[in-house]
Design an enzyme around this catalytic site. Structure first.
Site, short mmCIF file in Angstrom:
data_model
loop_
_atom_site.label_atom_id
_atom_site.label_comp_id
_atom_site.label_asym_id
_atom_site.label_seq_id
_atom_site.Cartn_x
_atom_site.Cartn_y
_atom_site.Cartn_z
N SER A 15 0.83 -1.20 0.00
CA SER A 15 0.00 0.00 0.00
C SER A 15 0.88 1.26 0.00
O SER A 15 1.67 1.46 -0.91
CB SER A 15 -0.95 -0.05 1.19
OG SER A 15 -1.95 0.93 1.09
N ASP A 72 -9.57 -4.04 -5.20
CA ASP A 72 -8.81 -3.00 -4.51
C ASP A 72 -8.94 -1.69 -5.27
O ASP A 72 -8.77 -1.65 -6.49
CB ASP A 72 -7.33 -3.42 -4.43
CG ASP A 72 -6.46 -2.40 -3.70
OD1 ASP A 72 -7.00 -1.44 -3.11
OD2 ASP A 72 -5.23 -2.58 -3.70
N HIS A 108 -7.89 -5.07 -0.88
CA HIS A 108 -6.70 -4.38 -0.40
C HIS A 108 -6.33 -4.88 1.00
O HIS A 108 -7.18 -5.15 1.83
CB HIS A 108 -6.95 -2.88 -0.36
CG HIS A 108 -5.74 -2.07 -0.02
ND1 HIS A 108 -4.82 -1.72 -0.97
CD2 HIS A 108 -5.31 -1.55 1.15
CE1 HIS A 108 -3.86 -1.01 -0.41
NE2 HIS A 108 -4.14 -0.89 0.89
#
Length: 286
Positions: free
Chosen positions: A133, A226, A256
């Site tokens: 991320s 995501d 995600h």
């Protein structure tokens, strides 16, 4: 971990305080992960300050070194939030792992976190750098910073569900930005806290760098559901166009943050973890 802004949100910084409290609560009950022979908290010098790091060693003797940069929207996370993930990477891939406790926004805005990441890469000279991320953003940005100064680069950059475009302009932001754990409104808050001036966000984004040639070989793993899926894919495409070796995979059915403990409850996530570990074992030179 679900990241969404309440229907009646307070000021963004108050939201960050609440999210951090939730992270601490979840961290307290998360399984520890595999026991390793050596786990040590230490520091890496960076100018007039020291960057906290945690080094994981699965055994004695030399082995490749991977630097790991945690996710958390640039405002969340620390050495403990991703401790289990780092332990598993060290054990499953037979790697030494150095996790970085970089400075967070809003207390320390861009480029502080990138500077910390680059400082650690500069000092420890790892064989690979990885991040999930926001950590994927920092891994990519740190590689760009080191390339610009002519310093040595890792052989591999492994980006897991990376944020590569702070403009949040890709279709998956709208398509997957509600109901899949990482919401578009929360992403907007995180980016605002990290880079407050919208005019600066494009230039800060790895995806929009003028030249991506000469960067480390890339492993980019994205997830079907995501909001950041498309910008991870776009970065893989641009790297390949620039002549960088790229392995890109979209994990079907996953959301995600699947790298963070979802293997404990979801067989599909557990299989995705196994594929990631296999990729790291194959791609990182020994």
């Amino acid at each position: 971990m679900s990241m969404s802004v309440p229907e009646s949100p307070s000021a963004p910084q108050e939201l960050v305080v609440r999210l951090r409290a939730g992270v601490r609560e979840r961290r307290a009950v998360r399984p520890r992960g595999p026991e390793l022979p050596q786990v040590e908290d230490t520091f890496v010098p960076s100018g007039d300050r020291r960057v906290p790091v945690r080094r994981y060693r699965p055994g004695d003797g030399p082995r490749p070194l991977l630097v790991f940069l945690h996710g958390g929207g640039f405002v969340l996370g620390d050495l403990d939030t991703h401790d289990r993930t780092c332990r598993r990477i060290a054990q499953e891939c037979d790697l030494d792992v150095v996790a970085v406790d970089y400075r967070l926004a809003p207390e320390h805005r861009y480029p502080a976190a990138v500077e910390d990441a680059a400082a650690v890469l500069r000092q420890v000279r790892p064989d690979a750098v990885a991040g999930d991320s926001a950590g994927g953003f920092l891994a990519a940005a740190a590689c760009l910073a080191l390339r610009a100064e002519g310093g040595p680069l890792p052989a591999v950059q492994a980006l897991i569900c990376p944020n590569t475009d702070l403009t949040l302009a890709h279709p998956s932001i709208a398509e997957k930005g509600t109901g899949y754990g990482l919401d578009a409104d929360a992403l907007a808050v995180f980016v605002e806290e990290f880079v407050p001036d919208p005019a600066e966000r494009r230039a800060a984004s790895p995806l929009h760098a003028d030249d991506l040639s000469g960067l480390p070989a890339a492993l980019i793993v994205t997830a079907e559901h995501d909001a950041l899926r498309d910008e991870g894919g776009a970065y893989a495409h641009r790297l390949a166009q620039a002549g960088v070796p790229v392995r890109h995979r979209v994990e079907p059915g996953l959301v995600h943050g699947f790298i963070q403990g979802m293997d404990l409850t979801d067989p599909a996530a557990a299989a995705a973890h196994d594929r990631l570990f296999a990729d790291l074992r194959e791609l990182i030179p020994r």
